[in-house]
Write a protein that holds these residues in place. Structure first.
Motif, mmCIF file in Angstrom:
data_model
loop_
_atom_site.group_PDB
_atom_site.id
_atom_site.type_symbol
_atom_site.label_atom_id
_atom_site.label_comp_id
_atom_site.label_asym_id
_atom_site.label_seq_id
_atom_site.Cartn_x
_atom_site.Cartn_y
_atom_site.Cartn_z
ATOM 1 N N LYS A 174 21.865 58.278 55.988
ATOM 2 C CA LYS A 174 20.534 58.474 56.539
ATOM 3 C C LYS A 174 20.062 59.915 56.346
ATOM 4 O O LYS A 174 20.789 60.860 56.625
ATOM 5 N N GLY A 175 18.853 60.065 55.822
ATOM 6 C CA GLY A 175 18.236 61.379 55.690
ATOM 7 C C GLY A 175 18.593 62.149 54.434
ATOM 8 O O GLY A 175 18.075 63.244 54.207
ATOM 9 N N SER A 176 19.482 61.576 53.583
ATOM 10 C CA SER A 176 19.939 62.326 52.411
ATOM 11 C C SER A 176 18.804 62.571 51.415
ATOM 12 O O SER A 176 18.706 63.668 50.830
ATOM 13 N N ILE A 177 17.953 61.602 51.208
ATOM 14 C CA ILE A 177 16.854 61.747 50.248
ATOM 15 C C ILE A 177 15.877 62.816 50.722
ATOM 16 O O ILE A 177 15.468 63.702 49.961
ATOM 17 N N ALA A 178 15.511 62.746 52.006
ATOM 18 C CA ALA A 178 14.580 63.730 52.563
ATOM 19 C C ALA A 178 15.177 65.135 52.529
ATOM 20 O O ALA A 178 14.466 66.114 52.263
ATOM 21 N N PHE A 179 16.484 65.229 52.775
ATOM 22 C CA PHE A 179 17.130 66.540 52.778
ATOM 23 C C PHE A 179 17.072 67.172 51.387
ATOM 24 O O PHE A 179 16.721 68.348 51.235
ATOM 25 N N ALA A 190 14.995 66.464 48.969
ATOM 26 C CA ALA A 190 13.588 66.770 48.664
ATOM 27 C C ALA A 190 13.168 68.090 49.306
ATOM 28 O O ALA A 190 12.441 68.884 48.700
ATOM 29 N N SER A 191 13.648 68.346 50.526
ATOM 30 C CA SER A 191 13.277 69.594 51.203
ATOM 31 C C SER A 191 13.920 70.805 50.524
ATOM 32 O O SER A 191 13.301 71.866 50.434
ATOM 33 N N GLN A 240 20.433 59.180 42.779
ATOM 34 C CA GLN A 240 19.044 59.615 42.809
ATOM 35 C C GLN A 240 18.655 60.186 41.443
ATOM 36 O O GLN A 240 19.398 60.987 40.869
#
Length: 225
Positions: free
Chosen positions: A159-164, A166-167, A192
């Motif tokens: 959970k949250g790996s993609i958003a992390f 991207a940030s 990814q």
């Protein structure tokens, strides 16, 4: 008596050969694949599908793909002697053809490459005009053109790996053009594929590699640079 000409006698400003689909696109697929492998290949199994399977010898796609595996650019005059250069470099290769793969694009190539203990399988499409699309890497669905800066990241499906990620790229002033994620199953390894308008800083790349839940990172600058 006039010397017999070949398909590679046509030399233009951006490619060598009779067709951008059969030469320039093919070279670019191979150049993308060796960057995914991360080394100069020692062995290659090259499979041509559909229209490529019927025309790869006559249109010079066989020489073009070998030239790309040697990292020759699309306008390199050495393409027509690619087989000789491959022999000099010790590259072992074989060709296969599948003429009726109804689910695949007409101009599709699969590359199975080896270098030492590294192996990779890349499937690419030549779309015309030298444009390519890499559609699969090691069984993971992909969709990138290799004419932008590309990151391929293997990571835990958490959970949250993609958003992390991207940030992190946003803090490096990297504008994401496209992003796709492929996984074999829930909570299994995810891959990814991220295309960016600009390159990534070395320190940011090293930071991503050091994350405990990231298993592997490949960075491919624009292959035409």
């Amino acid at each position: 008596m006039a010397e017999k000409s070949s398909v590679f006698d046509m030399i233009g400003p951006v490619m060598i050969g009779p067709s951008s689909s059969h030469t320039a696109g093919v070279v670019r697929i191979a150049r993308a694949a060796i960057r995914i492998l991360g080394a100069a290949p020692e062995e290659a199994v090259i499979t041509f599908y559909n229209s490529f399977a019927r025309t790869y010898e006559g249109h010079g796609s066989d020489r073009a793909i070998v030239a790309g595996l040697l990292d020759f650019k699309t306008d390199d005059k050495r393409i027509k002697e690619a087989f000789d250069y491959a022999r000099e470099h010790g590259l072992k290769y074989s060709f296969r053809s599948v003429g009726n793969a109804s689910t695949m694009h007409p101009n599709t190539i699969k590359l199975n490459l080896k270098a030492g203990d590294r192996e990779v399988e890349v499937i690419g499409q030549s779309r015309g005009g030298g444009v390519i699309q890499i559609v699969e890497v090691d069984g993971f669905t992909a969709s990138f053109s290799a004419n932008l800066h590309t990151l391929i990241i293997d990571a835990e499906d958490k959970k949250g790996s993609i958003a992390f990620i991207a940030s992190i790229l946003a803090h490096d002033d990297c504008n994401i053009a496209t992003m796709s994620v492929s996984r074999k199953g829930k909570h299994e390894r995810a891959r990814q594929f991220i295309e960016m308008d600009s390159g990534i800083k070395p320190i940011t790349l090293e930071y991503l590699k050091q994350l405990s839940w990231v298993q592997h990172v490949v960075y491919i600058p624009n292959i035409d640079l």
